[in-house]
Write an enzyme that holds these catalytic residues in place. Structure first.
Site, mmCIF file in Angstrom:
data_model
loop_
_atom_site.group_PDB
_atom_site.id
_atom_site.type_symbol
_atom_site.label_atom_id
_atom_site.label_comp_id
_atom_site.label_asym_id
_atom_site.label_seq_id
_atom_site.Cartn_x
_atom_site.Cartn_y
_atom_site.Cartn_z
ATOM 1 N N GLU A 139 2.057 -10.452 0.681
ATOM 2 C CA GLU A 139 2.419 -9.047 0.592
ATOM 3 C C GLU A 139 3.926 -8.934 0.806
ATOM 4 O O GLU A 139 4.603 -9.919 1.137
ATOM 5 C CB GLU A 139 1.651 -8.204 1.632
ATOM 6 C CG GLU A 139 1.748 -6.703 1.357
ATOM 7 C CD GLU A 139 0.705 -5.849 2.082
ATOM 8 O OE1 GLU A 139 -0.172 -6.424 2.764
ATOM 9 O OE2 GLU A 139 0.761 -4.613 1.950
ATOM 10 N N HIS A 195 1.426 -9.102 -3.473
ATOM 11 C CA HIS A 195 0.350 -8.116 -3.257
ATOM 12 C C HIS A 195 1.032 -6.751 -3.207
ATOM 13 O O HIS A 195 1.632 -6.372 -2.193
ATOM 14 C CB HIS A 195 -0.377 -8.410 -1.945
ATOM 15 C CG HIS A 195 -1.436 -7.407 -1.626
ATOM 16 N ND1 HIS A 195 -2.709 -7.472 -2.134
ATOM 17 C CD2 HIS A 195 -1.406 -6.289 -0.862
ATOM 18 C CE1 HIS A 195 -3.421 -6.458 -1.694
ATOM 19 N NE2 HIS A 195 -2.657 -5.723 -0.909
ATOM 20 N N ASP A 238 1.077 -18.012 -4.389
ATOM 21 C CA ASP A 238 1.734 -16.939 -5.148
ATOM 22 C C ASP A 238 0.669 -16.181 -5.926
ATOM 23 O O ASP A 238 0.542 -16.323 -7.137
ATOM 24 C CB ASP A 238 2.792 -17.541 -6.084
ATOM 25 C CG ASP A 238 3.655 -16.450 -6.698
ATOM 26 O OD1 ASP A 238 3.573 -15.290 -6.239
ATOM 27 O OD2 ASP A 238 4.417 -16.768 -7.641
ATOM 28 N N ASP A 295 0.848 -1.199 0.000
ATOM 29 C CA ASP A 295 0.000 0.000 0.000
ATOM 30 C C ASP A 295 0.883 1.248 0.000
ATOM 31 O O ASP A 295 2.101 1.158 -0.024
ATOM 32 C CB ASP A 295 -0.918 -0.007 1.226
ATOM 33 C CG ASP A 295 -0.131 0.101 2.523
ATOM 34 O OD1 ASP A 295 0.922 -0.544 2.630
ATOM 35 O OD2 ASP A 295 -0.549 0.838 3.434
#
Ligand code: CA
Length: 612
Positions: A591, A533, A582, A189
């Site tokens: 992540e 991610h 994965d 993020d």
């Protein structure tokens, strides 16, 4: 389609990795990066046989180099398999193309390496450059052109959150704006969190400080000026410190200006009628918990395309102590490298430490949508860590008083973002200070005792890693790698090779000696993770976005918090070491994060430095 367009199309396919088919898993598992020619060499075979099996090691020409019998480990709870261990440590001839065979099972070809090539350390550190906010990521510093991107959040300015949180409580905001540019995006993020920034900076700076204090010329060179692909790689300053300073610059900016009164929740509160009780405090010198988006963005989103409004979230004691600890550490490490920066860091550390003593119980409470929490209900370890760093740097009497009064004084426990006591003990064990020699010895003994426990756990694991847990936590690979840090220091302090072997075991597990036959580090190994991610390295979500660069470690198997849509389908279907996919959607498993890559850098640099 013109010829040029066709060429471009093919190039894009290659760039996107579309032409790469994934290797099938094999029953013989070992470090996919190869093994040290003079180090321990272990492979693991999953096989139901209750009796030892014959193994053969072949060289590149197919000639038998060594043979022996497997050791039957038996049922391995962490993977749900029956496994055998193969130890061929006695083979010491460097070379490529070795293969292990057991009956019909055959390993992929692998290398025995006589000396380190430094590639993993360099790639793992490049992760931080590529997570930088507020600056463009330049093509000349990355391995593929598609990894370059425009600056995101440039500048990264925000005022305090003044909207309703998820419970409907409206927050009061503040009368100022901070320019919190620079620093690293925390993970997949675009939030930037002081709490997690602290342990990550500390770990990188400690990799350098270890090399400096212990006078390790190889490590100083590997982390030194010119070692990395960075804008600052010819400024006379070690590149690992340049990278850490980029985050420190953000952390310093998160400190509340003097004279500011803020409304914060004091103490361990539960909301009453959906509301926390807020109290006005003099917040001078405290650190905001985070700067982050108002709402979660989708995947993919390049940082420059993030249109969400950014906010500062209220200062906490945990963030303040993280700031105090790493600025105190930086004041020490930069003392001769950049005296002005050192002085600025020390002033910030003193202000933050004083603010945390004034306000010892302001906890991160949410929930705020759009970012993670990093909430921590026990700040005993943060207080001890900050006191230890300040004391080691200055000999400050008040810091010493806090340090000696701590129940954690000279103790060691597992390292994570929310458990940082060991960082204080490591600093006291490593850095000359006013502590008595017997106390420094005690700090080292404490680290050795923890390392000894990790080696005991290693013996009980079929895959031979220094980590045992009934359930694997979020970011389990970092739990394993942080143990390699403690094992590495125990080796540094004693020269006892078993500790180093434990660190090798940790890395062997992360790089392929695991039940999924998986290298959890992108770009290193035949079956390396490819689909993290991550909002920019999001090729799996959208082929217009790049695949990840090399050197990025996945959080790894997570059997205790299976909250994403992929993990939910695996509940009850996987064992702790196999709860992993994965898949970019699997944010609880795949992540990436600054506090996970930092111990990868540390452990890789250590193993390179101490390879014989
Ligand atoms: Ca430099």
């Amino acid at each position: 389609m013109t010829r040029l367009a066709a060429l471009l199309f093919v190039s894009l396919l290659v760039l996107a990795g579309v032409t790469h088919a994934e290797e099938a898993p094999r029953p013989i598992r070992l470090n996919q990066m190869g093994l040290e020619a003079n180090g321990p060499k272990r492979a693991v075979l999953a096989d139901a046989s209750k009796s030892p099996l014959d193994w053969t090691l072949l060289d590149a020409s197919g000639a038998t180099v060594a043979s022996g019998k497997t050791k039957v480990f038996g049922d391995n709870a962490a993977s749900g398999e029956h496994v055998h261990q193969i130890d061929f440590s006695s083979v010491r001839k460097a070379g490529d193309g070795y293969r292990l065979t057991v009956g019909a099972a055959e390993s992929r070809p692998f290398a025995l390496r006589a000396r380190p090539d430094g590639k993993l350390t360099k790639a793992a550190l490049s992760f931080f450059y590529q997570q930088r906010a507020s600056v463009p990521i330049e093509a000349r510093f990355v391995e593929r052109p598609d990894l370059a991107r425009p600056a995101g959040h440039a500048p990264d300015k925000a005022t305090c959150f003044d909207l309703a949180d998820e419970r409907g409580q409206v927050w009061p905001g503040c009368d100022y704006t901070l320019d919190a540019s620079d620093g690293w995006y925390d993970a997949g993020d675009h939030g930037k969190y002081v709490v997690n920034g602290g342990v990550s900076v500390w770990t990188l700076v400690n990799a350098y400080e270890r090399a400096a204090v212990l006078k390790r010329p190889g490590a100083l060179k590997a982390l030194g000026d010119g070692s990395q692909a960075l804008p600052e790689n010819a400024n006379g300053v070690p590149d690992i410190l340049d990278e850490a300073r980029f985050e420190l610059s953000f952390l310093l900016a998160m400190q509340v200006p003097d004279g500011k009164t803020l409304q914060v929740p004091v103490g361990k509160q539960k909301p009453v009628d959906g509301k926390l009780k807020l109290t006005a405090i003099d917040a001078s010198g405290m650190a905001h918990q985070k700067i982050a988006d108002r709402n979660w963005t989708g995947l993919p989103t390049s940082p420059a395309d993030d249109k969400e409004v950014r906010y500062l979230y209220y200062p906490t004691t945990g963030a303040t102590l993280n700031l105090a600890a790493v600025t105190a550490q930086a004041a020490r490490v930069w003392k001769t490298i950049d005296p002005a920066f050192s002085a600025r860091c020390l002033e910030a550390a003193r202000r933050a430490f004083a603010a945390a003593l004034r306000h010892p119980d302001i906890y991160q409470l949410g929930p705020f949508t759009g970012s993670g929490g990093y909430g921590d209900g026990d700040l005993t370890d943060e207080l001890y860590w900050a006191a230890a760093e300040l004391y080691a740097t200055t000999g400050d009497a008040n810091a010493e008083k806090v340090l000696r009064a701590s129940p954690l004084f000279l103790a060691t426990s597992d390292i994570s973002w929310g458990s940082v006591g060991a960082l204080g003990t490591i600093t006291l064990a490593l850095v000359p200070s006013g502590l008595k020699p017997a106390e420094i010895t005690q700090a080292r003994t404490s680290l050795m005792a923890a390392a000894g426990r990790y080696l005991s756990e290693d013996l009980g694991q079929g895959y031979g890693l220094p980590y045992a847990a009934p359930g694997y936590p979020w970011g389990s690979n970092s739990s394993v790698l942080n143990r390699a840090v403690v094992l590495g220091l125990a080796y540094d302090f004693t020269g006892e090779i078993a500790y180093r072997f434990g660190a090798v075991d940790a890395m062997d597990y992360v790089l392929g000696r695991n039940p999924l036959d998986r290298s959890y580090v992108t770009g290193f190994g035949a079956r390396a993770m490819q689909n993290p991610h991550h909002r920019f390295w999001a090729r799996q979500a959208n082929a217009a976005y790049p695949a990840p660069p090399a050197g990025v470690v996945s959080g790894g198997p997570n059997s205790t918090n299976m909250g994403d849509d992929v993990a939910k389908t695996m509940k009850g279907q996987c064992k702790p070491q196999t709860c992993w996919t994965d898949d970019y959607r699997a944010f609880t498993q795949n992540e990436v994060a600054i506090n996970w890559n930092a111990p990868l850098v540390w452990a890789s640099a250590f193993l390179d430095d101490t390879m014989r």
